[in-house]
Design an enzyme around this catalytic site. Structure first.
Site, PDB file in Angstrom:
ATOM      1  N   GLY A 137       0.850  -1.143   0.054  1.00 40.35           N
ATOM      2  CA  GLY A 137       0.166  -0.050  -0.040  1.00 40.35           C
ATOM      3  C   GLY A 137       0.818   1.359  -0.075  1.00 40.35           C
TER       4      GLY A 137
ATOM      5  CD  GLN B 261      -4.173  10.412   4.466  1.00 35.25           C
ATOM      6  OE1 GLN B 261      -4.964   9.501   4.949  1.00 35.25           O
ATOM      7  NE2 GLN B 261      -4.617  11.763   4.595  1.00 35.25           N
TER       8      GLN B 261
ATOM      9  CG  ASP C 225      -0.583   0.324  -3.873  1.00 36.08           C
ATOM     10  OD1 ASP C 225      -0.486   1.595  -3.165  1.00 36.08           O
ATOM     11  OD2 ASP C 225      -1.663  -0.165  -3.900  1.00 36.08           O
TER      12      ASP C 225
ATOM     13  NE  ARG D 260      -5.126   0.426 -10.659  1.00 35.39           N
ATOM     14  CZ  ARG D 260      -6.074   0.300  -9.571  1.00 35.39           C
ATOM     15  NH1 ARG D 260      -6.302  -1.199  -9.586  1.00 35.39           N
ATOM     16  NH2 ARG D 260      -6.679   0.867  -8.915  1.00 35.39           N
TER      17      ARG D 260
ATOM     18  CE1 TYR E  30     -10.768   3.981   9.353  1.00 27.67           C
ATOM     19  CE2 TYR E  30      -9.884   2.780   7.788  1.00 27.67           C
ATOM     20  CZ  TYR E  30      -9.799   3.632   8.606  1.00 27.67           C
ATOM     21  OH  TYR E  30      -8.376   4.122   8.836  1.00 27.67           O
TER      22      TYR E  30
END
Ligand code: VAH
Length: 314
Positions: free
Chosen positions: A9, A13, A35, A37, A143
């Site tokens: 990841g 952010q 990641d 992509r 979440y």
């Protein structure tokens, strides 16, 4: 022998800044960014990069063996607002990526794991001011439920299998280097961009919505800090509360107006207001400060100056 690190990841952010800071600290060639992509040019071109699906155990395992990885920072997740639009995928991504990394550590293939939790683990029945490290936790978002469950599994894998997994409950994070990423707190990122571009901002939360926030520099300092702490100092293996500041949209707008006097904010609360209202207004992070020496550097004034300086050059 250098520590070899894999960030899953890395284009997100937190991942974008974490990758740069880890490469400065450990050497570019020792930090493998990955990641789903090639989503961030700087991350992809500034050092070793691999495309990996965080839901594919075999892909992660082969990267760990290929690069002889010692430590994994698992930063892939769907954030609060996005997760509400796709609950099944959010649960799948947020939970099964964690199980893959925990099981690889249980199998002895990873020495140390960082996994991000969030103040989203708290819910509407949690005490809102100075939320304690241990308290009522009834998260009302997908979440938050995934982060609360993940914390329980991290503590279980540590206690039962001896996995060295460390975690932080991030507040809302504000960064100039990556655009807002589908979080409820991301109004506090977008407002800076819009203040510079349009001199006005329509906020999707009400003016008095107070939430815990942190500048990304401090969040990265804490992330690397907990990973470098001696294991015996990391006494909490679910996840640590972490805090720096709390403010409302009205307060951050007033701070921006000190730099851009013509800036105007308006308010149009949307579905994210209910999410924000379920979260704490401020956090007690005394356990992190006592156990592994955490301290923050940026307050709202210092963050605003730094954000506007960087964004105006971007
Ligand atoms: C979100 N920025 O808004 C994230 C964070 C505390 C909130 O986890 O979803």
């Amino acid at each position: 022998m250098s520590t070899k690190i894999l960030i899953i990841g890395a284009c997100g952010q937190i991942g974008t800044e974490l990758t740069q800071k880890l490469r400065q600290a450990y050497g570019t060639e020792n930090v493998i960014a990955s990641d789903i992509r090639k989503l961030n040019t700087d991350v992809v071109t500034s050092g070793p990069f691999e495309v990996v699906n965080a839901l594919d155990y075999n892909q992660i395992e082969s990267l760990i063996e290929k690069h002889q990885i010692d430590e994994v920072y698992l930063m892939a997740a769907l954030l609060s607002a996005t997760a509400e639009k796709n609950p099944a995928f959010a649960w799948d991504l947020n939970m099964n990526s964690l199980f893959h990394v925990l099981n690889l550590a249980k199998a002895g293939k990873i020495k140390k794991i960082f996994w991000p939790s969030s103040i989203a683990v708290f819910g509407p029945t949690t005490p809102k001011e100075q939320t304690p490290q241990y308290t009522i936790m009834e998260p009302s978002t997908v979440y938050g439920i995934s982060k609360q469950s993940g914390e329980r599994w991290c503590e279980y894998y540590h206690n039962i299998y001896g996995v060295d997994v460390r975690s932080i409950r991030y507040p809302g994070l504000i960064s100039w280097s990556s655009p807002p990423g589908g979080g409820t707190t991301d109004y506090a990122v977008d407002i800076y961009y819009k203040a510079l571009e349009d001199k006005k901002y329509e906020c999707f939360l009400s003016e008095e919505t107070k939430m815990p926030m942190m500048y990304m520099d401090d969040a990265i300092k804490a992330t690397i800090g907990i990973m470098q702490a001696p294991s015996e100092n990391v006494k909490i293996r679910s996840s640590y509360n972490l805090a720096a500041m709390s403010f409302t949209p009205k307060v951050i707008a007033a701070e921006i107006k000190k730099h851009i006097p013509e800036f105007e904010i308006t308010y149009a609360p949307d579905f994210r207001q209910k999410i924000a209202d379920s979260w704490p207004a401020s956090i007690d992070d005394s356990a992190a400060r006592a156990d592994w020496g955490w301290s923050h550097e940026f307050d709202l004034e210092k963050m605003t100056t730094d954000m506007l300086n960087h964004l105006s050059k971007k």
